[in-house]
Design a protein around this motif. Sequence first.
Motif, PDB file in Angstrom:
ATOM      1  N   ASN A  60      12.080  32.049 -30.688  1.00 30.44           N
ATOM      2  CA  ASN A  60      12.469  33.059 -29.686  1.00 30.44           C
ATOM      3  C   ASN A  60      13.974  33.266 -29.642  1.00 30.44           C
ATOM      4  O   ASN A  60      14.448  34.342 -29.247  1.00 30.44           O
ATOM      5  CB  ASN A  60      11.955  32.630 -28.302  1.00 30.44           C
ATOM      6  CG  ASN A  60      10.439  32.689 -28.223  1.00 30.44           C
ATOM      7  OD1 ASN A  60       9.810  33.479 -28.932  1.00 30.44           O
ATOM      8  ND2 ASN A  60       9.847  31.861 -27.361  1.00 30.44           N
ATOM      9  N   SER A  61      14.727  32.265 -30.033  1.00 30.46           N
ATOM     10  CA  SER A  61      16.184  32.414 -30.056  1.00 30.46           C
ATOM     11  C   SER A  61      16.750  31.587 -31.218  1.00 30.46           C
ATOM     12  O   SER A  61      16.193  30.544 -31.574  1.00 30.46           O
ATOM     13  CB  SER A  61      16.804  31.946 -28.730  1.00 30.46           C
ATOM     14  OG  SER A  61      16.565  30.565 -28.533  1.00 30.46           O
ATOM     15  N   GLY A  62      17.850  32.073 -31.739  1.00 33.18           N
ATOM     16  CA  GLY A  62      18.496  31.365 -32.837  1.00 33.18           C
ATOM     17  C   GLY A  62      17.625  31.322 -34.101  1.00 33.18           C
ATOM     18  O   GLY A  62      16.694  32.123 -34.273  1.00 33.18           O
ATOM     19  N   CYS A  63      17.961  30.378 -35.011  1.00 33.43           N
ATOM     20  CA  CYS A  63      17.230  30.225 -36.283  1.00 33.43           C
ATOM     21  C   CYS A  63      16.766  28.785 -36.412  1.00 33.43           C
ATOM     22  O   CYS A  63      17.538  27.847 -36.169  1.00 33.43           O
ATOM     23  CB  CYS A  63      18.118  30.583 -37.473  1.00 33.43           C
ATOM     24  SG  CYS A  63      18.620  32.314 -37.539  1.00 33.43           S
ATOM     25  N   GLU A  66      18.490  25.915 -39.446  1.00 37.41           N
ATOM     26  CA  GLU A  66      19.525  26.858 -39.865  1.00 37.41           C
ATOM     27  C   GLU A  66      20.221  26.390 -41.143  1.00 37.41           C
ATOM     28  O   GLU A  66      20.606  25.230 -41.272  1.00 37.41           O
ATOM     29  CB  GLU A  66      20.541  27.015 -38.742  1.00 37.41           C
ATOM     30  CG  GLU A  66      21.573  28.118 -38.984  1.00 37.41           C
ATOM     31  CD  GLU A  66      22.440  28.328 -37.764  1.00 37.41           C
ATOM     32  OE1 GLU A  66      22.010  29.059 -36.847  1.00 37.41           O
ATOM     33  OE2 GLU A  66      23.544  27.734 -37.722  1.00 37.41           O
ATOM     34  N   ARG A  69      25.354  30.537 -41.079  1.00 42.73           N
ATOM     35  CA  ARG A  69      25.626  31.374 -39.898  1.00 42.73           C
ATOM     36  C   ARG A  69      26.928  32.137 -40.122  1.00 42.73           C
ATOM     37  O   ARG A  69      27.880  31.630 -40.735  1.00 42.73           O
ATOM     38  CB  ARG A  69      25.721  30.523 -38.634  1.00 42.73           C
ATOM     39  CG  ARG A  69      26.205  31.267 -37.387  1.00 42.73           C
ATOM     40  CD  ARG A  69      26.081  30.439 -36.136  1.00 42.73           C
ATOM     41  NE  ARG A  69      24.681  30.331 -35.717  1.00 42.73           N
ATOM     42  CZ  ARG A  69      24.060  31.274 -34.970  1.00 42.73           C
ATOM     43  NH1 ARG A  69      24.699  32.379 -34.616  1.00 42.73           N
ATOM     44  NH2 ARG A  69      22.808  31.087 -34.608  1.00 42.73           N
ATOM     45  N   ARG A 112      18.060  36.404 -38.447  1.00 44.82           N
ATOM     46  CA  ARG A 112      18.186  36.955 -37.084  1.00 44.82           C
ATOM     47  C   ARG A 112      19.589  37.535 -36.922  1.00 44.82           C
ATOM     48  O   ARG A 112      20.588  36.837 -37.154  1.00 44.82           O
ATOM     49  CB  ARG A 112      17.953  35.880 -36.014  1.00 44.82           C
ATOM     50  CG  ARG A 112      18.134  36.408 -34.571  1.00 44.82           C
ATOM     51  CD  ARG A 112      18.108  35.274 -33.560  1.00 44.82           C
ATOM     52  NE  ARG A 112      16.780  34.709 -33.404  1.00 44.82           N
ATOM     53  CZ  ARG A 112      15.847  35.170 -32.562  1.00 44.82           C
ATOM     54  NH1 ARG A 112      16.106  36.219 -31.808  1.00 44.82           N
ATOM     55  NH2 ARG A 112      14.676  34.571 -32.469  1.00 44.82           N
ATOM     56  N   GLU A 114      21.925  38.994 -34.014  1.00 47.34           N
ATOM     57  CA  GLU A 114      21.968  38.898 -32.559  1.00 47.34           C
ATOM     58  C   GLU A 114      22.590  40.170 -31.956  1.00 47.34           C
ATOM     59  O   GLU A 114      23.806  40.322 -31.885  1.00 47.34           O
ATOM     60  CB  GLU A 114      22.747  37.651 -32.137  1.00 47.34           C
ATOM     61  CG  GLU A 114      22.111  36.361 -32.656  1.00 47.34           C
ATOM     62  CD  GLU A 114      22.952  35.127 -32.373  1.00 47.34           C
ATOM     63  OE1 GLU A 114      24.112  35.288 -31.915  1.00 47.34           O
ATOM     64  OE2 GLU A 114      22.474  34.001 -32.641  1.00 47.34           O
ATOM     65  N   TRP A 118      18.455  42.356 -23.837  1.00 44.81           N
ATOM     66  CA  TRP A 118      17.206  41.627 -23.895  1.00 44.81           C
ATOM     67  C   TRP A 118      16.329  42.143 -25.013  1.00 44.81           C
ATOM     68  O   TRP A 118      16.146  43.347 -25.194  1.00 44.81           O
ATOM     69  CB  TRP A 118      16.454  41.741 -22.565  1.00 44.81           C
ATOM     70  CG  TRP A 118      17.091  40.933 -21.446  1.00 44.81           C
ATOM     71  CD1 TRP A 118      18.292  40.305 -21.461  1.00 44.81           C
ATOM     72  CD2 TRP A 118      16.518  40.701 -20.190  1.00 44.81           C
ATOM     73  NE1 TRP A 118      18.539  39.665 -20.306  1.00 44.81           N
ATOM     74  CE2 TRP A 118      17.454  39.888 -19.462  1.00 44.81           C
ATOM     75  CE3 TRP A 118      15.318  41.086 -19.550  1.00 44.81           C
ATOM     76  CZ2 TRP A 118      17.195  39.471 -18.150  1.00 44.81           C
ATOM     77  CZ3 TRP A 118      15.084  40.646 -18.245  1.00 44.81           C
ATOM     78  CH2 TRP A 118      16.008  39.842 -17.563  1.00 44.81           C
ATOM     79  N   PHE A 119      15.775  41.231 -25.710  1.00 43.93           N
ATOM     80  CA  PHE A 119      14.782  41.513 -26.770  1.00 43.93           C
ATOM     81  C   PHE A 119      15.267  42.532 -27.800  1.00 43.93           C
ATOM     82  O   PHE A 119      14.494  43.286 -28.363  1.00 43.93           O
ATOM     83  CB  PHE A 119      13.462  42.012 -26.141  1.00 43.93           C
ATOM     84  CG  PHE A 119      12.996  41.179 -24.999  1.00 43.93           C
ATOM     85  CD1 PHE A 119      12.684  39.849 -25.171  1.00 43.93           C
ATOM     86  CD2 PHE A 119      12.892  41.735 -23.713  1.00 43.93           C
ATOM     87  CE1 PHE A 119      12.248  39.072 -24.094  1.00 43.93           C
ATOM     88  CE2 PHE A 119      12.473  40.967 -22.644  1.00 43.93           C
ATOM     89  CZ  PHE A 119      12.144  39.631 -22.821  1.00 43.93           C
ATOM     90  N   ASP A 121      17.303  41.603 -30.554  1.00 42.95           N
ATOM     91  CA  ASP A 121      17.659  40.982 -31.849  1.00 42.95           C
ATOM     92  C   ASP A 121      16.821  41.560 -32.992  1.00 42.95           C
ATOM     93  O   ASP A 121      15.607  41.822 -32.837  1.00 42.95           O
ATOM     94  CB  ASP A 121      17.431  39.472 -31.789  1.00 42.95           C
ATOM     95  CG  ASP A 121      18.458  38.785 -30.916  1.00 42.95           C
ATOM     96  OD1 ASP A 121      19.383  39.470 -30.425  1.00 42.95           O
ATOM     97  OD2 ASP A 121      18.326  37.552 -30.709  1.00 42.95           O
ATOM     98  N   LYS A 123      15.105  40.903 -36.441  1.00 37.30           N
ATOM     99  CA  LYS A 123      14.551  39.730 -37.138  1.00 37.30           C
ATOM    100  C   LYS A 123      13.842  40.185 -38.411  1.00 37.30           C
ATOM    101  O   LYS A 123      13.080  41.158 -38.383  1.00 37.30           O
ATOM    102  CB  LYS A 123      13.582  38.978 -36.219  1.00 37.30           C
ATOM    103  CG  LYS A 123      14.261  38.295 -35.059  1.00 37.30           C
ATOM    104  CD  LYS A 123      13.268  37.672 -34.118  1.00 37.30           C
ATOM    105  CE  LYS A 123      12.646  38.756 -33.219  1.00 37.30           C
ATOM    106  NZ  LYS A 123      11.756  38.143 -32.197  1.00 37.30           N
TER     107      LYS A 123
END
Length: 569
Positions: A60-63, A66, A69, A112, A114, A118-119, A121, A123
């Motif tokens: 849901n967030s980040g990778c 990883e 970056r 991803r 960023e 909200w919502f 991103d 992907k």
Amino acid sequence: MIFLRCVPLCCSLLFCLLLGCVSAESIIATVGEDVTLICNYDAKNYGKLAACWGRGAIPNSGCANEVIRSDGTSVTKRLSERYQLRRDVGVGDVSLTIRQVEEGDSGTYGCRVEIPGWFNDHKHQLTLTVVAVRPNPLRVDTREVKERTVTVRWTPVFDGGKPITAYRIDLKNKQTSWDTAVSTEVSNPELTQLTLVDLRPAKSYNLRMFAINSVGMSEASNVLTVTTKEAAPEGPPLDMQLEAVTSHSIKVTWKPPRLDHRNGALQGYSISYREYDPAGRQFKRWQHLSVTATREEESVILSNLKPSAKYGVIIQAKTNAGVGPASTAPLCSTLDEVHKTSTASTIKSSSTAATILIQDTTSVTSGHRTSAVETVTAAAVWGESTTSITVSPDPPVIELKEVKDNTISLLWTPGFEGDSPVTGYYLECKAVNASWDRTKTVVDFSPNQTEATIIEIIPSTYNIRMFAKNSQGTSKASNVITITTGEAGHQRVDLLTTISTDTHAAASVEESQSGHLAAIVVPVVLVVAVVAIITTWQLRRVKQKAGSLSMWLTNEALRYRNSEPLQEL
């Protein structure tokens, strides 16, 4: 009704907005390649944005897990130098490049971007499959070329993702197709060099190699063309004939050795001849001349010879690498001076005589090879006093006395001693399938010994030969006898050679004077027989008393010096 139909679509859009829509694709790559996984965003619309790549499904967030970056301008973090953002990050291209992928790199990768809000991103998810391949082709170079061996080497190559398990070498005659090639597989992947043996001298070969792993065999390497160096001929001149032309000359004719025995371009022939002295029952000094190889049938006249005298002649072919074995013929007599008008007689060597005498008569060349010999033309005249060449001894003639179980009894007859007395003998022994170049001296003998016994040899088949030594050098090898030990009830002895030219001459030179010779020979024979009986009796006494002779062994096997046991060859 219309409202009810729109409900599923609205729910799907709401789910996508809440969790974020993910695009996906699959990529297949081979081990060792550089693979780029595509991921872009609209930097003109959103500006420079942070982005990341991870392994596994996008959370849901980040990778997850990883690997790299970016802050929108440059890379701020990476797991390994193998992970790179090679494209222009500033314009929104955050595609991931993985250098030299391995099978372990297979799996799911997620990108991803960023985007604020909200919502929002972006992907992108990909599945990478890395498969192993055949090894890369080898690059082969020549390191060393000799008369019968070629050494090649190569640099290790990319193995295709699976370890190299073997190499294959193809070797063929240069003039033939690869269908005729001899292939050899070597199951030692650590090798970077090997030597091919048992090649023919002065021959051209093509060679190529392959690397093999569990996936398959590489493409063929570059093709090497190698020509082995020349060697001394391994066969004697053929069809040698001696013809007494006058009371002072003999004509010698011969043909070159077999083509496959020449081992290079023939440069010429070495001709050695000497007179037999019936009074001293021995040969006089060798005289030598050389002729250039010019045609398929050669001839030369030996001049300034003595009338009514017998001469022994040998001929050896020469390449740039050395001199080959000798061809021989029975002794030839010059004509009598009182019979100058008589028809010249021809003595032709039979194939049997040549075979019998080849190994013994080659011994006369050792002094010739190591001394400075004047080269003359075929018409050159040689007087008896025109040379001062040192001569090594002729080899002894060995005979088998007895084979009983694992015991071998030998005796030998000394040959012409050369320019100085014989100082000793030594014996060589090898397994019948081994080569003489693996053989070392087994036992030395004093010049007065003429027989010996070998015991406790492991039952097998052996070749045995002897050499004589004096202050001028070492003789050529004697005749070779092949002996099989440990065969109950019988024995096998193959005499490859029997008597030398000297012995043959001594036995036959006085045939024309049998009446006069009989009065001398009979008493001599009786004396020799008595001496032989006494000598044999004395040797048996020594054997019984001391328990050994020079060749008696107390160990379990006869061994070469600095070599392996005979039975292991």
